[in-house]
Design a protein around this motif. Structure first.
Motif, PDB file in Angstrom:
ATOM      1  N   ALA A   6     -11.134   3.392   0.973  1.00  0.00           N
ATOM      2  CA  ALA A   6     -10.413   4.615   0.624  1.00  0.00           C
ATOM      3  C   ALA A   6      -9.253   4.325  -0.312  1.00  0.00           C
ATOM      4  N   LEU A   7      -8.537   3.245  -0.027  1.00  0.00           N
ATOM      5  CA  LEU A   7      -7.384   2.929  -0.866  1.00  0.00           C
ATOM      6  C   LEU A   7      -7.809   2.482  -2.257  1.00  0.00           C
ATOM      7  N   LEU A   8      -8.936   1.788  -2.323  1.00  0.00           N
ATOM      8  CA  LEU A   8      -9.435   1.382  -3.642  1.00  0.00           C
ATOM      9  C   LEU A   8      -9.794   2.601  -4.479  1.00  0.00           C
ATOM     10  N   PHE A   9     -10.458   3.570  -3.882  1.00  0.00           N
ATOM     11  CA  PHE A   9     -10.801   4.770  -4.630  1.00  0.00           C
ATOM     12  C   PHE A   9      -9.563   5.552  -5.032  1.00  0.00           C
ATOM     13  N   ALA A  10      -8.515   5.467  -4.233  1.00  0.00           N
ATOM     14  CA  ALA A  10      -7.285   6.201  -4.559  1.00  0.00           C
ATOM     15  C   ALA A  10      -6.619   5.663  -5.807  1.00  0.00           C
ATOM     16  N   GLY A  11      -6.853   4.413  -6.143  1.00  0.00           N
ATOM     17  CA  GLY A  11      -6.165   3.838  -7.299  1.00  0.00           C
ATOM     18  C   GLY A  11      -7.080   3.473  -8.430  1.00  0.00           C
ATOM     19  N   CYS A  12      -8.240   4.161  -8.586  1.00  0.00           N
ATOM     20  CA  CYS A  12      -9.217   3.743  -9.589  1.00  0.00           C
ATOM     21  C   CYS A  12      -9.078   4.456 -10.920  1.00  0.00           C
ATOM     22  N   SER A  13      -8.199   5.455 -11.080  1.00  0.00           N
ATOM     23  CA  SER A  13      -8.055   6.128 -12.366  1.00  0.00           C
ATOM     24  C   SER A  13      -7.367   5.222 -13.371  1.00  0.00           C
ATOM     25  N   ALA A  14      -7.600   5.518 -14.661  1.00  0.00           N
ATOM     26  CA  ALA A  14      -7.134   4.617 -15.723  1.00  0.00           C
ATOM     27  C   ALA A  14      -5.615   4.516 -15.757  1.00  0.00           C
ATOM     28  N   LEU A  71      -0.877  -2.507  -6.761  1.00  0.00           N
ATOM     29  CA  LEU A  71      -0.209  -2.543  -5.453  1.00  0.00           C
ATOM     30  C   LEU A  71      -1.166  -2.182  -4.329  1.00  0.00           C
ATOM     31  N   ILE A  72      -1.969  -1.147  -4.534  1.00  0.00           N
ATOM     32  CA  ILE A  72      -2.891  -0.730  -3.473  1.00  0.00           C
ATOM     33  C   ILE A  72      -3.949  -1.803  -3.241  1.00  0.00           C
ATOM     34  N   VAL A  73      -4.527  -2.309  -4.316  1.00  0.00           N
ATOM     35  CA  VAL A  73      -5.557  -3.336  -4.165  1.00  0.00           C
ATOM     36  C   VAL A  73      -4.955  -4.614  -3.573  1.00  0.00           C
ATOM     37  N   GLY A  74      -3.769  -4.998  -4.066  1.00  0.00           N
ATOM     38  CA  GLY A  74      -3.112  -6.183  -3.515  1.00  0.00           C
ATOM     39  C   GLY A  74      -2.773  -6.016  -2.042  1.00  0.00           C
ATOM     40  N   GLY A  75      -2.325  -4.799  -1.672  1.00  0.00           N
ATOM     41  CA  GLY A  75      -2.034  -4.540  -0.270  1.00  0.00           C
ATOM     42  C   GLY A  75      -3.275  -4.631   0.601  1.00  0.00           C
ATOM     43  N   CYS A  76      -4.400  -4.126   0.096  1.00  0.00           N
ATOM     44  CA  CYS A  76      -5.650  -4.220   0.853  1.00  0.00           C
ATOM     45  C   CYS A  76      -6.075  -5.676   1.020  1.00  0.00           C
ATOM     46  N   LEU A  77      -5.921  -6.468  -0.028  1.00  0.00           N
ATOM     47  CA  LEU A  77      -6.250  -7.889   0.080  1.00  0.00           C
ATOM     48  C   LEU A  77      -5.322  -8.592   1.071  1.00  0.00           C
ATOM     49  N   MET A  78      -4.020  -8.215   1.044  1.00  0.00           N
ATOM     50  CA  MET A  78      -3.075  -8.794   1.995  1.00  0.00           C
ATOM     51  C   MET A  78      -3.420  -8.383   3.426  1.00  0.00           C
ATOM     52  N   LEU A  79      -3.877  -7.140   3.625  1.00  0.00           N
ATOM     53  CA  LEU A  79      -4.305  -6.686   4.935  1.00  0.00           C
ATOM     54  C   LEU A  79      -5.504  -7.496   5.417  1.00  0.00           C
ATOM     55  N   LEU A  80      -6.436  -7.749   4.531  1.00  0.00           N
ATOM     56  CA  LEU A  80      -7.590  -8.545   4.885  1.00  0.00           C
ATOM     57  C   LEU A  80      -7.180  -9.972   5.259  1.00  0.00           C
ATOM     58  N   ALA A  81      -6.235 -10.513   4.485  1.00  0.00           N
ATOM     59  CA  ALA A  81      -5.753 -11.861   4.800  1.00  0.00           C
ATOM     60  C   ALA A  81      -5.067 -11.888   6.169  1.00  0.00           C
ATOM     61  N   GLY A  82      -4.292 -10.852   6.476  1.00  0.00           N
ATOM     62  CA  GLY A  82      -3.639 -10.783   7.783  1.00  0.00           C
ATOM     63  C   GLY A  82      -4.639 -10.717   8.917  1.00  0.00           C
ATOM     64  N   LEU A  83      -5.716  -9.946   8.744  1.00  0.00           N
ATOM     65  CA  LEU A  83      -6.752  -9.887   9.770  1.00  0.00           C
ATOM     66  C   LEU A  83      -7.414 -11.240   9.981  1.00  0.00           C
ATOM     67  N   VAL A  84      -7.680 -11.930   8.883  1.00  0.00           N
ATOM     68  CA  VAL A  84      -8.281 -13.259   9.001  1.00  0.00           C
ATOM     69  C   VAL A  84      -7.348 -14.200   9.760  1.00  0.00           C
ATOM     70  N   LEU A  85      -6.059 -14.195   9.414  1.00  0.00           N
ATOM     71  CA  LEU A  85      -5.087 -15.057  10.103  1.00  0.00           C
ATOM     72  C   LEU A  85      -4.979 -14.697  11.581  1.00  0.00           C
ATOM     73  N   TYR A  86      -5.036 -13.398  11.856  1.00  0.00           N
ATOM     74  CA  TYR A  86      -4.922 -12.967  13.247  1.00  0.00           C
ATOM     75  C   TYR A  86      -6.102 -13.491  14.074  1.00  0.00           C
ATOM     76  N   ILE A 138       0.831  -1.200   0.000  1.00  0.00           N
ATOM     77  CA  ILE A 138       0.000   0.000   0.000  1.00  0.00           C
ATOM     78  C   ILE A 138       0.867   1.253   0.000  1.00  0.00           C
ATOM     79  N   GLY A 139       1.924   1.232   0.779  1.00  0.00           N
ATOM     80  CA  GLY A 139       2.827   2.381   0.799  1.00  0.00           C
ATOM     81  C   GLY A 139       3.469   2.624  -0.548  1.00  0.00           C
ATOM     82  N   ALA A 140       3.912   1.530  -1.221  1.00  0.00           N
ATOM     83  CA  ALA A 140       4.521   1.688  -2.541  1.00  0.00           C
ATOM     84  C   ALA A 140       3.516   2.224  -3.553  1.00  0.00           C
TER      85      ALA A 140
END
Length: 601
Positions: A268-276, A189-204, A17-19
């Motif tokens: 929020a992160l998804l909307f940040a990366g939605c432009s073409a 990267l942003i969408v993948g990071g959000c999915l990875m964050l969701l996966a981390g929450l599930v594992l936690y 997400i940072g990248a």
């Protein structure tokens, strides 16, 4: 182990997400680049060359700032330079050291205004050029104080900037191009990071659940001494202490809050990366559909008009002629009509109040079904057009000509489409070359066509030219024959004993206009004059026109001892095949209107 993977997922999510955000913020370069154009001097126009507009790839955005109204237009560079020969201007182009600004003096004095007949009057005082509304522009723009417009012009087109054509041109001019900088991996990267964050929450949460279950049942504790019951709510209320043990409702709200935080973050992160430009363009380009190939000679000129330009010109012709018709003003009609089209309109205005006269129809402007422009870089230049009427009447075919760069396009021939063959025409983007009036490569030279058809109207099938023309698809010949028979019958009812009526036809004064078709033929426009002359056979007789208000109005008298001649103007469009073809000349369109009536000298 689940906690370990959860931590790894959180770290990866933060990095991704940072990248992605960094690509869209701190690492993203400028999206546009601009250049200010150096404009000096007091010339009323600035010509920005196409080479300047194409210094960088991509669409251009023009920005002009000046107090008052700002005007801009674009067109072919050769056309703009031809128009500017009557005025001083500043030419901005490219050189070895970058952009250069050159003052160019007028080669010709400003053109004079047109007189009442639409012709240039050299004796009138010349006025400065006005750039507004010229038919030469492919498009034009006007805004106050600041003009900003997107463009996408090739190198053979240039841009004209001015105020009113008299005051100095604006000096604050700049052009902006896109740099093409994109961040195609920011979105993934942003969408993948959000999915990875969701996966981390599930594992936690799975790890917490597993740890609680792994503790097993609790052992029974030692017995506690008996105590008195204590009312905690009263004790806490007295002490002002809130119970440390959360209620079930509080626990539920806490869990929802924990889940809501990542959900909001993900959105929020998804909307940040939605432009073409934040995504890689993986879709392949569509395969263009092949079209018919037209071989254009190297020395062939550019088409006189584009499709949209022709449609705009026809709309102006229709609008201005309609206003002239309403006012019955020949001078106003001369702004957009010339030749036979103007001559018949002027006669029509004289007869508008005559009961037996049918006014000429309005000129339609849309829909435009066919545009055939002349491929020519000089003047005069012409285009043919077929326009629908939107009614049950036939479509209209027009010939429209511009005499010089400063004149408006004028319709010089207008006729109703009669059908005819399906023609093989060049596309509007290519245009058609003009055919010489004495060309030997056609079945009949254009300068002989009007005379030949006039002979057929007079002599019918006995004409020496009858075999060259297709009589089966020629409704005009039958119309003329019927009209002549009706007029002769009406005359013989009262004047057969003392007078006679004779008919004749001849080539008109208008020069033929010819544009080539792709099969080596040509569309040719000519004018034929069709006349009937009534003369007395008895020296003591006179010809009276009391019952003919049209002849009476045009001639100005009610009777004559020498007779009257009434002349009709026939505007005719023909397809003339190549000299080597076995096809015959076919009528494409026609119109016939009364032109004049006068006393026989």
């Amino acid at each position: 182990m689940r906690f370990v993977w959860a931590v790894v997922a959180f770290v990866l999510a933060a990095v991704m997400i940072g990248a992605g955000i960094a690509q869209r913020t701190v690492f993203q370069g400028p999206k546009t680049q601009s250049e200010s154009l150096s404009v000096t001097g007091d010339a009323p126009y600035v010509l920005i060359d196409g080479a300047v507009l194409n210094r960088h790839d991509g669409a251009q955005t023009l920005r002009v700032q000046e107090d008052g109204t700002i005007f801009a237009a674009y067109g072919r560079t050769s056309d703009l330079k031809a128009w500017l020969t009557a005025s001083d201007y500043t030419w901005v182009t490219t050189g070895d050291d970058g952009l250069t600004s050159t003052a160019v003096a007028a080669e010709n004095p400003p053109v004079a205004q047109t007189d009442g007949t639409g012709q240039t009057d050299a004796t009138t005082e010349a006025t400065p050029l006005s750039p507004i509304g010229s038919d030469l522009w492919l498009d034009e723009f006007q805004q106050d104080d600041v003009l900003i417009t997107p463009l996408q012009l090739p190198e053979d087109m240039s841009l004209l900037v001015a105020t009113d054509g008299v005051a100095p041109a604006p000096h604050n001019v700049s052009v902006t191009w896109p740099t093409g900088a994109t961040t195609p991996w920011a979105g993934p990267l942003i969408v993948g990071g959000c999915l990875m964050l969701l996966a981390g929450l599930v594992l936690y949460f799975l790890g917490v659940r597993h740890a609680r279950r792994a503790r097993g049942p609790r052992r029974k504790g030692l017995p506690l001494p008996a105590t008195e019951p204590i009312d905690l709510s009263v004790e806490e209320a007295d002490k002002g202490v809130i119970s440390a043990a959360p209620t079930r409702r509080q626990l539920s709200r806490g869990r929802r809050a924990v889940v809501a935080v990542p959900a909001v973050a993900v959105s929020a992160l998804l909307f940040a990366g939605c432009s073409a430009d934040a995504w890689p363009q993986l879709a392949g380009t569509s395969t263009p559909t092949p079209s018919a190939t037209v071989i254009v000679p190297d020395d062939q000129g550019s088409p006189a008009v584009t499709q949209s330009q022709a449609e705009r010109i026809l709309a102006r012709v229709s609008e201005q002629v309609a206003a002239a018709d309403e006012a019955k003003d020949p001078a106003a009609a001369a702004v957009r009509l010339s030749g036979t089209a103007l001559a018949t309109r002027v006669t029509d205005y004289k007869l508008r109040d005559v009961a037996d006269h049918t006014p000429l129809a309005a000129i339609p402007s849309s829909p435009v079904s066919i545009i055939l422009p002349e491929a020519f870089d000089g003047w005069p230049r012409t285009f043919f057009a077929v326009v629908g009427t939107g009614a049950s009447t036939a479509d209209v075919i027009l010939s429209v000509t511009q005499e010089d760069p400063w004149s408006p396009y004028k319709a010089n021939a207008i006729a109703e489409l009669a059908g005819g063959p399906a023609l093989n025409l060049a596309p509007p983007s290519v245009g058609a070359i003009a055919i010489d009036p004495d060309s030997p490569f056609l079945a009949l030279a254009p300068n002989q066509l009007a005379g030949a058809y006039a002979d057929i109207l007079t002599n019918g099938d006995d004409s020496e030219y009858a075999s060259l023309f297709d009589a089966d698809d020629d409704p005009f010949r039958a119309l003329v024959a019927t009209s002549r028979a009706d007029r002769l019958a009406a005359f013989n009812e009262t004047g057969a004993q003392t007078g006679q009526m004779a008919f004749s036809a001849a080539a008109g004064d208008a020069a033929p206009i010819s544009l080539a078709t792709l099969d080596s033929g040509a569309i040719v426009v000519v004018t034929v004059t069709d006349s009937d002359t009534v003369t007395p056979t008895d020296p003591d007789a006179v010809i009276k026109v009391d019952t003919n208000p049209i002849v009476q109005t045009l001639s100005g008298v009610t009777q004559s001892a020498t007779g009257f001649t009434t002349t009709f103007a026939d505007q005719l469009f023909f397809f003339v095949p190549a000299q080597s073809s076995n096809k015959r000349i076919q009528l494409l369109g026609f119109s016939s209107s009364v032109l004049d009536a006068k006393v026989v000298p």
